[in-house]
Motif scaffolding. Structure first.
Motif, short mmCIF file in Angstrom:
data_model
loop_
_atom_site.label_atom_id
_atom_site.label_comp_id
_atom_site.label_asym_id
_atom_site.label_seq_id
_atom_site.Cartn_x
_atom_site.Cartn_y
_atom_site.Cartn_z
N LYS A 1 170.46 -17.27 32.45
CA LYS A 1 171.84 -17.62 32.75
C LYS A 1 172.52 -18.29 31.55
O LYS A 1 173.71 -18.07 31.29
N ARG A 2 171.76 -19.12 30.82
CA ARG A 2 172.35 -19.74 29.63
C ARG A 2 172.73 -18.69 28.59
O ARG A 2 173.78 -18.77 27.95
N ARG A 3 171.86 -17.70 28.41
CA ARG A 3 172.18 -16.63 27.47
C ARG A 3 173.43 -15.87 27.91
O ARG A 3 174.28 -15.51 27.10
N GLN A 4 173.51 -15.59 29.23
CA GLN A 4 174.68 -14.88 29.73
C GLN A 4 175.95 -15.69 29.54
O GLN A 4 177.01 -15.15 29.15
N ARG A 5 175.90 -17.02 29.78
CA ARG A 5 177.07 -17.86 29.57
C ARG A 5 177.49 -17.87 28.11
O ARG A 5 178.69 -17.85 27.79
N ARG A 6 176.51 -17.93 27.20
CA ARG A 6 176.85 -17.92 25.79
C ARG A 6 177.52 -16.61 25.39
O ARG A 6 178.47 -16.60 24.61
N ARG A 7 177.00 -15.49 25.93
CA ARG A 7 177.62 -14.21 25.60
C ARG A 7 179.05 -14.14 26.14
O ARG A 7 179.96 -13.67 25.45
N ARG A 8 179.25 -14.58 27.40
CA ARG A 8 180.60 -14.56 27.96
C ARG A 8 181.55 -15.45 27.17
O ARG A 8 182.71 -15.08 26.93
N CYS B 1 186.07 -16.10 23.42
CA CYS B 1 186.58 -16.62 22.15
C CYS B 1 187.08 -15.49 21.26
O CYS B 1 188.13 -15.61 20.62
N ALA B 2 186.33 -14.38 21.23
CA ALA B 2 186.75 -13.25 20.40
C ALA B 2 188.06 -12.66 20.90
O ALA B 2 188.97 -12.36 20.12
N ILE B 3 188.19 -12.51 22.22
CA ILE B 3 189.43 -11.97 22.79
C ILE B 3 190.59 -12.92 22.52
O ILE B 3 191.70 -12.50 22.17
N PHE B 4 190.34 -14.21 22.68
CA PHE B 4 191.40 -15.20 22.48
C PHE B 4 191.88 -15.18 21.02
O PHE B 4 193.07 -15.18 20.74
N PRO C 1 197.28 -22.21 18.69
CA PRO C 1 196.46 -21.88 19.85
C PRO C 1 195.19 -22.71 19.90
O PRO C 1 194.61 -23.05 18.87
N CYS C 2 194.78 -23.03 21.11
CA CYS C 2 193.56 -23.81 21.32
C CYS C 2 192.49 -22.88 21.86
O CYS C 2 192.71 -22.19 22.86
N SER C 3 191.35 -22.80 21.21
CA SER C 3 190.31 -21.86 21.58
C SER C 3 189.62 -22.32 22.85
O SER C 3 189.62 -23.50 23.19
N PRO C 4 188.99 -21.38 23.61
CA PRO C 4 188.25 -21.79 24.81
C PRO C 4 187.12 -22.74 24.48
O PRO C 4 186.75 -23.56 25.32
N ALA C 5 186.55 -22.64 23.28
CA ALA C 5 185.47 -23.57 22.94
C ALA C 5 185.98 -25.01 22.91
O ALA C 5 185.27 -25.94 23.28
N ALA C 6 187.24 -25.20 22.48
CA ALA C 6 187.79 -26.55 22.46
C ALA C 6 188.00 -27.09 23.86
O ALA C 6 188.00 -28.30 24.07
N CYS C 7 188.18 -26.17 24.85
CA CYS C 7 188.34 -26.62 26.22
C CYS C 7 187.08 -27.29 26.75
O CYS C 7 187.13 -28.01 27.73
N LEU C 8 185.95 -27.03 26.12
CA LEU C 8 184.71 -27.64 26.55
C LEU C 8 184.58 -29.07 26.02
O LEU C 8 183.63 -29.76 26.36
N ARG C 9 185.51 -29.49 25.17
CA ARG C 9 185.46 -30.84 24.62
C ARG C 9 186.77 -31.56 24.91
O ARG C 9 187.59 -31.81 24.02
N PRO C 10 187.05 -31.88 26.18
CA PRO C 10 188.35 -32.50 26.52
C PRO C 10 188.52 -33.89 25.94
O PRO C 10 189.64 -34.40 25.90
#
Length: 286
Positions: free
Chosen positions: A50-57, A62-65, A86-95
């Motif tokens: 599941k962790r691998r799948q989350r990393r791929r998603r 991020c690529a699409i964004f 623009p703020c990347s989805p990865a930044a959303c993980l660090r509020p």
């Protein structure tokens, strides 16, 4: 001869799958520990998968964004046209990041203004023109360099009758004012909606789901089962289905920009003006 693991005067011993070969012995009551180890290993493997799948998603998002941000910047539209980074989805993980918080607040304010203008346009089309585009997906909405909205592809338009306009206006006013379920259900029935058991709570709940803010509780399967377990939709007018499609697409675009907007509250003023004009026309005709 005595079986392997047997000791005279003591309990019989067996070997687990991991301890084969006689390297270690366990008593019979502890044999399920082997199954526990197997189950734990399976759980760990499942978690790793599941962790691998989350990393791929996350990488795909991020690529699409980034591709969309580059495209908008090249065309001179989108948030880049408003001077927002623009703020990347990865930044959303660090509020907790102060920089992300500032960018997020600026983007949220800009998105609220854009979506409010878009809802105002559709309120004008629904209650003043009676003719609207039932396909307002994000690809048909452009943000111009000066901040204005550009609407394209009016190939799937719908004209609604004056009676449906008035009935829909009554529902919107009732939902916006948080009227009792009986009032909301009575107004929603005027649009032509029917349920199998004519349940007031069910009819009012469908109207609120359609025209109010998105309730996170309704995203749960249990809440939906409870709602549709009490009653079922018997008839949904085709003209009203086009309105619901447009509302669903508009709310989806707003949610993608972190804005939970209530169509009923946005269109309440225009719906009230329509009802007042209709009452005045009826009174003048009498």
């Amino acid at each position: 001869g005595a079986p392997r693991g047997f000791r005279p005067g003591g309990a019989a011993r067996t070997f687990c799958a991991r301890c084969a070969g006689g390297r270690r012995r366990r008593r019979e009551p502890r044999r399920p520990a082997c199954l526990a180890r197997v189950a734990a290993a399976r759980r760990r493997a499942r978690c790793r998968r599941k962790r691998r799948q989350r990393r791929r998603r996350r990488a795909r998002r991020c690529a699409i964004f980034r591709a969309a941000a580059r495209s908008n910047a090249a065309r001179g539209c989108g948030l880049a046209a408003l001077g927002l980074r623009p703020c990347s989805p990865a930044a959303c993980l660090r509020p907790a990041c102060a920089r992300y918080a500032r960018v997020h607040r600026r983007q949220t304010r800009a998105a609220q203004v854009l979506m409010s203008n878009l809802f105002d346009v559709y309120g004008f089309e629904l209650f003043e023109l009676g003719f609207f585009n039932s396909d307002p997906h994000p690809g048909n909405v452009l943000v111009m360099p000066d901040g204005r909205l550009g609407l394209i592809d009016y190939g799937q338009c719908k004209r609604i009758s004056v009676e449906l306009q008035a009935a829909l206006a009554e529902v919107i006013v009732a939902v916006a004012e948080d009227a009792p379920d009986a009032v909301v259900a009575a107004a929603f029935r005027k649009t032509g909606f029917r349920s199998e058991h004519d349940d007031e709570l069910f009819t009012a709940a469908i109207a609120r789901v359609m025209l109010s803010r998105v309730d996170p509780r309704m995203m749960r399967g249990k809440a939906r089962k409870e709602l549709f377990g009490s009653d079922k939709i018997a008839h949904f007018p085709p003209d009203l289905m086009s309105v619901w499609r447009a509302v669903a697409l508009l709310r989806g675009s707003a949610l993608s920009l972190r804005c939970n907007i209530s169509p009923a509250e946005c269109w309440r003023e225009k719906a009230s003006r329509l009802l007042q004009a209709r009452r005045a026309a009826l009174a003048g005709g009498v």
